[in-house]
Design an enzyme around this catalytic site. Structure first.
Site, PDB file in Angstrom:
ATOM      1  N   CYS A   1       0.838  -1.183   0.000  1.00 20.42           N
ATOM      2  CA  CYS A   1       0.000   0.000   0.000  1.00 20.42           C
ATOM      3  C   CYS A   1       0.885   1.249   0.000  1.00 20.42           C
ATOM      4  O   CYS A   1       1.870   1.337   0.720  1.00 20.42           O
ATOM      5  CB  CYS A   1      -0.954   0.074   1.180  1.00 20.42           C
ATOM      6  SG  CYS A   1      -2.082  -1.306   1.274  1.00 20.42           S
TER       7      CYS A   1
ATOM      8  N   GLY B   1      -1.011  -1.659   6.303  1.00 19.95           N
ATOM      9  CA  GLY B   1      -0.683  -2.574   7.407  1.00 19.95           C
ATOM     10  C   GLY B   1      -1.848  -3.495   7.711  1.00 19.95           C
ATOM     11  O   GLY B   1      -2.779  -3.636   6.918  1.00 19.95           O
TER      12      GLY B   1
END
Ligand code: M6R
Length: 616
Positions: A2, A103
């Site tokens: 990401c 995460g």
């Protein structure tokens, strides 16, 4: 995994966010989204499954009202598949708050059921939406975004970077990080947040590294960083050493093609400033002589290609320092009970400096009393910040998911480390050290020669082999990790079965895989210096040839012994055996790229992968 960007300043933010996301897209590319607080103080959001281009096209056909505060995200899915709904940002507080996340929030299920119990409904399957709902709930109580963050982060378990903005506060983006990357870019009257400096390097090269468990609030005029309890903290400033053009394709067909072409420079730049009058002196290791003279063990930890660099480095470290060396995959190391002592030097290797498995292994080694040294390519990254010492590789930004120029830079850094430690310990004969330095300095020119003389032929070979379903790689000694690297690249880029073996292992099982037509790359050691190994590898070639294998040998110029046995011979210049891996890997990088291209695949963004693996 990401990519995250935040912007506050005077300029319309959409183009800044999209440009930043395109530089971060290597971190994840299954969906993307942005949110902007528009000129009237309303929050607009758009997100789409697919690569960034899908979002870009969508915004081009139906634009959002623009504003000067925004956040953007490019995703590598963890919780919930790559759909529009699961893409970030996620909204809360009656869609006035937008949140993006990198995460994994490990306790999200428990937090979600608490929120569901309170009547909150969810529109996605993500853990991120849970964090958004929690921040929204806290914000609704206090109207203060920073204190809402503080209340929420203490309840989240796992690894995360979170960014949020609220339409009540144009000109403010708040972020928090735990075990996941986030850096600040300082502009003139504008500020940025990014997963890494690529997010904003086009606008500013002044950066601040945020530590673990810290919250940052950026406004156009300032930056405030506090720890999770609210106490102000000092942040470390650094200047980005490369400019935006270094992370551009610059006319190449792919980032990977550009990065393979930069392998000579990656080696040369990693050597620069570390050799003085024929001696290796790594300035970053000043003051460590006493410790290095006393170590009794070196443990190298890394993942993927970086671990293969570590395996090559082991030969040099043991030969030149006479200290026993083990190489271990970072994710395996942490979950056993390794023997470590204050005399153990733990060397981590990571291009990104953010690989979660490696980061956790470094923290674990430190907590067990070992000294840690990070070999890393990315300034301001977490692993070097968590280590006792850093030796940067200077490969420049690596954008393609497949690691190529970073690999040769990592081997170079390990060789420099071995020569430095060997000198400090008096373990290497000074004449041998000077010869090694001369060899190392010659490597960039030799890699350039491989590119010049062999690239077109290897690309042709890859083209002819476009339908190949399985390729094997053999190597011995320093050539063994190169065989593993060749196989990894092929799996990663061309999605075909590929295995690397130690050539000596062949008769212990893998030879059963050989059937007529099976392509096998063989990394052949030089007949000079390692004559015995050369003969054994040539015998291995004969053995597989006798069973119908199609042999592609990578052999030094002038090695005629391979000619009768090999179907193809790819040539590398003469080098001392220790330096051959730096040359032999180049044809394998070109081959994997060529085969993927011949199959019409995206070599920069292979399926299911991301450049920076920031989840365990
Ligand atoms: O950033 P790192 O060097 O820590 O990354 C380690 C691996 O994830 C990485 O080398 C991976 O194996 C590459 N995609 C291989 O080309």
């Amino acid at each position: 995994m990401c990519g995250i960007i935040g912007y506050v300043g005077p300029r319309p933010s959409q183009d800044i966010l999209l440009a930043g996301l395109s530089r971060l897209e290597y971190r994840g590319y299954d969906s993307a989204g942005i949110a902007v607080i528009d000129g009237d103080g309303g929050l607009g959001m758009r997100k789409r499954a697919g690569k960034l281009a899908v979002l870009r096209d969508d915004l081009a056909s139906t634009p959002l009202a623009d504003g000067t505060t925004g956040i953007g995200h490019t995703r590598w899915a963890t919780h919930g598949g790559p759909t529009d709904a699961n893409a970030h940002p996620h909204l809360a507080d009656d869609d006035k708050l937008a949140v993006i996340h990198n995460g994994i929030i490990e306790n999200f299920a428990e937090l979600k059921s608490e929120l569901v119990g309170e009547g909150v409904t969810f529109r996605s399957e993500t853990d991120t939406e849970v964090a958004a709902a929690m921040i929204g709930r806290e914000y609704a109580r206090t109207g203060d975004l920073v204190s809402a963050f503080r209340a929420v982060v203490s309840r989240l378990e796992g690894a995360y970077t979170l960014l949020a903005m609220h339409e009540d506060h144009p000109g403010l983006v708040v972020g928090a990080r735990r075990n996941s990357p986030l850096v600040i870019g300082l502009g003139e009257g504008e500020n940025f947040l990014g997963s890494d400096v690529a997010a904003f390097v086009e606008h500013t090269r002044k950066a601040l590294a945020i530590g673990q468990d810290e919250i940052v609030a950026i406004t156009p005029g300032g930056v405030e960083v506090t720890d999770f309890s609210g106490a102000p903290v000092e942040v470390e400033a650094f200047e980005v050493t490369w400019d935006a053009s270094a992370a551009e394709k610059g006319g190449w067909s792919s980032f990977m093609a550009k990065e393979v072409s930069e392998e000579p420079e990656a080696v040369a730049n990693t050597i620069r400033g570390r050799i003085h009058e024929g001696r290796v002196e790594i300035p970053e290791l000043d003051g460590m002589d006493e410790f290095l003279a006393d170590i009794d063990r070196i443990l190298v930890i890394a993942c993927g290609t970086a671990a293969y660099a570590g395996m090559v480095g082991k030969y040099a470290l043991e030969t030149w320092t006479r200290v026993p060396v083990d190489v271990e995959l970072a994710h395996e190391f942490r979950y056993r009970d390794p023997v470590l002592s204050p005399r153990t030097l733990v060397v981590s290797i990571s291009q990104s400096g953010e690989t979660m498995d490696t980061l956790m292994a470094v923290k674990y080694a430190r907590s067990r009393g070992a000294k840690t040294l990070s070999i890393c390519n990315t300034q301001g990254a977490t692993i070097p910040r968590e280590s006792d010492a850093i030796v940067y590789t200077h490969a420049g930004p690596e954008v393609a998911v497949a690691s190529t120029k970073a690999f040769v830079a990592q081997i170079t850094a390990l060789y420099l480390l071995a020569l430095h430690v060997g000198r400090v310990r008096g373990a290497i004969d000074p004449v041998v050290a000077v010869e090694a330095v001369t060899e190392l300095e010659a490597v960039p020119g030799k890699i350039a020669r491989v590119l010049e003389t062999e690239q077109t032929r290897i690309e042709q070979l890859a083209h002819w082999m476009a339908d190949t379903r399985s390729v094997l790689f053999l190597g011995r000694n320093v050539g063994y990790p190169i065989a593993l690297e060749g196989a990894l690249k092929l799996k990663e880029l061309a999605y075909i079965h590929a295995e690397g073996f130690a050539a000596g292992e062949l008769k212990h099982g893998p030879i059963a895989l050989i059937e007529p037509g099976q392509p096998v790359f063989v990394v052949v050691p030089s007949p000079r210096g390692s004559g015995e190994m050369h003969k054994k590898v040539v015998s291995n070639i004969e053995e597989i040839r006798a069973r119908g294998a199609r042999v592609i040998a990578i052999a030094e110029e002038g090695d005629v012994a391979v000619l009768p046995a090999a179907d193809e011979v790819l040539r590398i210049p003469l080098a001392a055996p220790m330096f051959e891996p730096l040359l032999a890997v180049v044809p394998l990088h070109i081959f994997a790229m060529g085969l993927a291209e011949a199959k019409g695949l995206d070599v920069d963004q292979p399926r299911n992968l991301a450049k920076s693996v920031t989840v365990e």
